[in-house]
Design a protein around this motif. Structure first.
Motif, PDB file in Angstrom:
ATOM      1  N   ALA A  40       0.847  -1.178   0.000  1.00  0.00           N
ATOM      2  CA  ALA A  40       0.000   0.000   0.000  1.00  0.00           C
ATOM      3  C   ALA A  40       0.888   1.235   0.000  1.00  0.00           C
ATOM      4  N   PRO A  41       0.381   2.371  -0.475  1.00  0.00           N
ATOM      5  CA  PRO A  41       1.181   3.595  -0.502  1.00  0.00           C
ATOM      6  C   PRO A  41       1.759   3.942   0.861  1.00  0.00           C
ATOM      7  N   GLY A  42       3.052   4.218   0.889  1.00  0.00           N
ATOM      8  CA  GLY A  42       3.710   4.596   2.127  1.00  0.00           C
ATOM      9  C   GLY A  42       4.024   3.449   3.060  1.00  0.00           C
ATOM     10  N   LYS A  43       3.734   2.230   2.661  1.00  0.00           N
ATOM     11  CA  LYS A  43       3.986   1.075   3.503  1.00  0.00           C
ATOM     12  C   LYS A  43       4.978   0.128   2.841  1.00  0.00           C
ATOM     13  N   GLU A  44       5.584  -0.712   3.667  1.00  0.00           N
ATOM     14  CA  GLU A  44       6.514  -1.699   3.157  1.00  0.00           C
ATOM     15  C   GLU A  44       5.769  -2.837   2.474  1.00  0.00           C
ATOM     16  N   ARG A  45       6.468  -3.509   1.595  1.00  0.00           N
ATOM     17  CA  ARG A  45       5.882  -4.657   0.925  1.00  0.00           C
ATOM     18  C   ARG A  45       5.646  -5.769   1.949  1.00  0.00           C
ATOM     19  N   GLU A  46       4.450  -6.317   1.928  1.00  0.00           N
ATOM     20  CA  GLU A  46       4.014  -7.271   2.932  1.00  0.00           C
ATOM     21  C   GLU A  46       3.774  -8.648   2.324  1.00  0.00           C
ATOM     22  N   PHE A  47       4.234  -9.666   3.023  1.00  0.00           N
ATOM     23  CA  PHE A  47       4.004 -11.037   2.587  1.00  0.00           C
ATOM     24  C   PHE A  47       2.536 -11.400   2.715  1.00  0.00           C
ATOM     25  N   VAL A  48       2.009 -12.038   1.689  1.00  0.00           N
ATOM     26  CA  VAL A  48       0.613 -12.466   1.688  1.00  0.00           C
ATOM     27  C   VAL A  48       0.505 -13.986   1.727  1.00  0.00           C
ATOM     28  N   ALA A  49       1.129 -14.638   0.763  1.00  0.00           N
ATOM     29  CA  ALA A  49       1.045 -16.089   0.674  1.00  0.00           C
ATOM     30  C   ALA A  49       2.158 -16.614  -0.211  1.00  0.00           C
ATOM     31  N   ALA A  50       2.501 -17.876  -0.035  1.00  0.00           N
ATOM     32  CA  ALA A  50       3.502 -18.512  -0.872  1.00  0.00           C
ATOM     33  C   ALA A  50       3.137 -19.971  -1.085  1.00  0.00           C
ATOM     34  N   SER A 104      15.721 -25.940   0.945  1.00  0.00           N
ATOM     35  CA  SER A 104      15.190 -26.247   2.263  1.00  0.00           C
ATOM     36  C   SER A 104      15.504 -25.107   3.216  1.00  0.00           C
ATOM     37  N   GLY A 105      14.512 -24.698   3.960  1.00  0.00           N
ATOM     38  CA  GLY A 105      14.694 -23.637   4.926  1.00  0.00           C
ATOM     39  C   GLY A 105      14.478 -22.243   4.381  1.00  0.00           C
ATOM     40  N   ILE A 106      13.990 -22.131   3.153  1.00  0.00           N
ATOM     41  CA  ILE A 106      13.747 -20.824   2.565  1.00  0.00           C
ATOM     42  C   ILE A 106      12.777 -20.025   3.427  1.00  0.00           C
ATOM     43  N   ASN A 107      13.056 -18.735   3.543  1.00  0.00           N
ATOM     44  CA  ASN A 107      12.182 -17.842   4.297  1.00  0.00           C
ATOM     45  C   ASN A 107      11.158 -17.249   3.337  1.00  0.00           C
ATOM     46  N   TYR A 108       9.998 -17.843   3.271  1.00  0.00           N
ATOM     47  CA  TYR A 108       8.982 -17.467   2.298  1.00  0.00           C
ATOM     48  C   TYR A 108       8.487 -16.035   2.431  1.00  0.00           C
ATOM     49  N   VAL A 109       8.600 -15.469   3.599  1.00  0.00           N
ATOM     50  CA  VAL A 109       8.034 -14.142   3.848  1.00  0.00           C
ATOM     51  C   VAL A 109       8.977 -13.012   3.478  1.00  0.00           C
ATOM     52  N   THR A 110      10.186 -13.323   3.075  1.00  0.00           N
ATOM     53  CA  THR A 110      11.204 -12.315   2.809  1.00  0.00           C
ATOM     54  C   THR A 110      11.287 -12.007   1.323  1.00  0.00           C
ATOM     55  N   THR A 111      11.135 -10.747   0.977  1.00  0.00           N
ATOM     56  CA  THR A 111      11.136 -10.350  -0.429  1.00  0.00           C
ATOM     57  C   THR A 111      12.434 -10.697  -1.140  1.00  0.00           C
ATOM     58  N   SER A 112      13.548 -10.609  -0.431  1.00  0.00           N
ATOM     59  CA  SER A 112      14.843 -10.850  -1.044  1.00  0.00           C
ATOM     60  C   SER A 112      15.061 -12.305  -1.443  1.00  0.00           C
ATOM     61  N   GLU A 113      14.210 -13.199  -1.004  1.00  0.00           N
ATOM     62  CA  GLU A 113      14.321 -14.604  -1.375  1.00  0.00           C
ATOM     63  C   GLU A 113      13.839 -14.856  -2.806  1.00  0.00           C
ATOM     64  N   TYR A 114      13.129 -13.916  -3.373  1.00  0.00           N
ATOM     65  CA  TYR A 114      12.538 -14.101  -4.689  1.00  0.00           C
ATOM     66  C   TYR A 114      13.350 -13.399  -5.772  1.00  0.00           C
ATOM     67  N   ASP A 115      13.481 -14.069  -6.911  1.00  0.00           N
ATOM     68  CA  ASP A 115      14.322 -13.575  -7.993  1.00  0.00           C
ATOM     69  C   ASP A 115      13.565 -12.756  -9.032  1.00  0.00           C
ATOM     70  N   TYR A 116      12.300 -13.044  -9.211  1.00  0.00           N
ATOM     71  CA  TYR A 116      11.510 -12.391 -10.241  1.00  0.00           C
ATOM     72  C   TYR A 116      10.207 -11.855  -9.680  1.00  0.00           C
ATOM     73  N   TRP A 117       9.773 -10.743 -10.252  1.00  0.00           N
ATOM     74  CA  TRP A 117       8.560 -10.069  -9.805  1.00  0.00           C
ATOM     75  C   TRP A 117       7.724  -9.616 -10.982  1.00  0.00           C
TER      76      TRP A 117
END
Length: 127
Positions: A40-50, A104-117
């Motif tokens: 949302a505007p002015g907020k950090e990117r938030e994990f929703v689901a993986a 194994s052990g990936i942190n699903y909630v962390t944006t930096s874990e993902y390579d493509y958007w």
């Protein structure tokens, strides 16, 4: 390269439902992880689901647990986010993200874990 294209965003009244789609192209391995984030505007990117592609195992952020469902359709190389009981606070741009090779052990909630958007799709929930 992996390309992600989101669709399905729009305007919905509180309590309503919406289904987002994320179509993926490019090479994705069996260990791939696909996630949904929102901002949302002015907020950090938030994990929703993986979702873990191979098994379909899913994970959810506390704010959407029991309301949202992530799923996949293998034949279409597509991941969905079914959103029910929507609230005004769900209003945000929703992004699809992917990590073609997970571990194994990936942190699903962390944006930096993902390579493509993807570019994102706007979801607006009116009160």
């Amino acid at each position: 390269q992996v390309q992600l294209v989101e669709s399905g965003g729009g305007l919905v009244q509180a309590g309503g439902s919406l289904r987002l789609s994320c179509a993926a192209s490019g090479r994705i391995f069996s260990s791939a992880v696909v996630g949904w984030f929102r901002q949302a505007p002015g907020k950090e990117r938030e994990f929703v689901a993986a979702l873990k592609w191979s098994s379909g195992r899913s994970y959810y952020g506390d704010s959407v647990k029991d309301r949202f469902t992530i799923s996949r359709e293998n034949a279409k190389n597509t991941v969905y986010l079914q959103m029910n009981s929507l609230k005004p606070e769900d209003t945000a741009v929703y992004y699809c993200a992917a990590r073609p090779v997970g571990y194994s052990g990936i942190n699903y909630v962390t944006t930096s874990e993902y390579d493509y958007w993807g570019r994102g799709t706007q979801v607006t929930v009116s009160s």
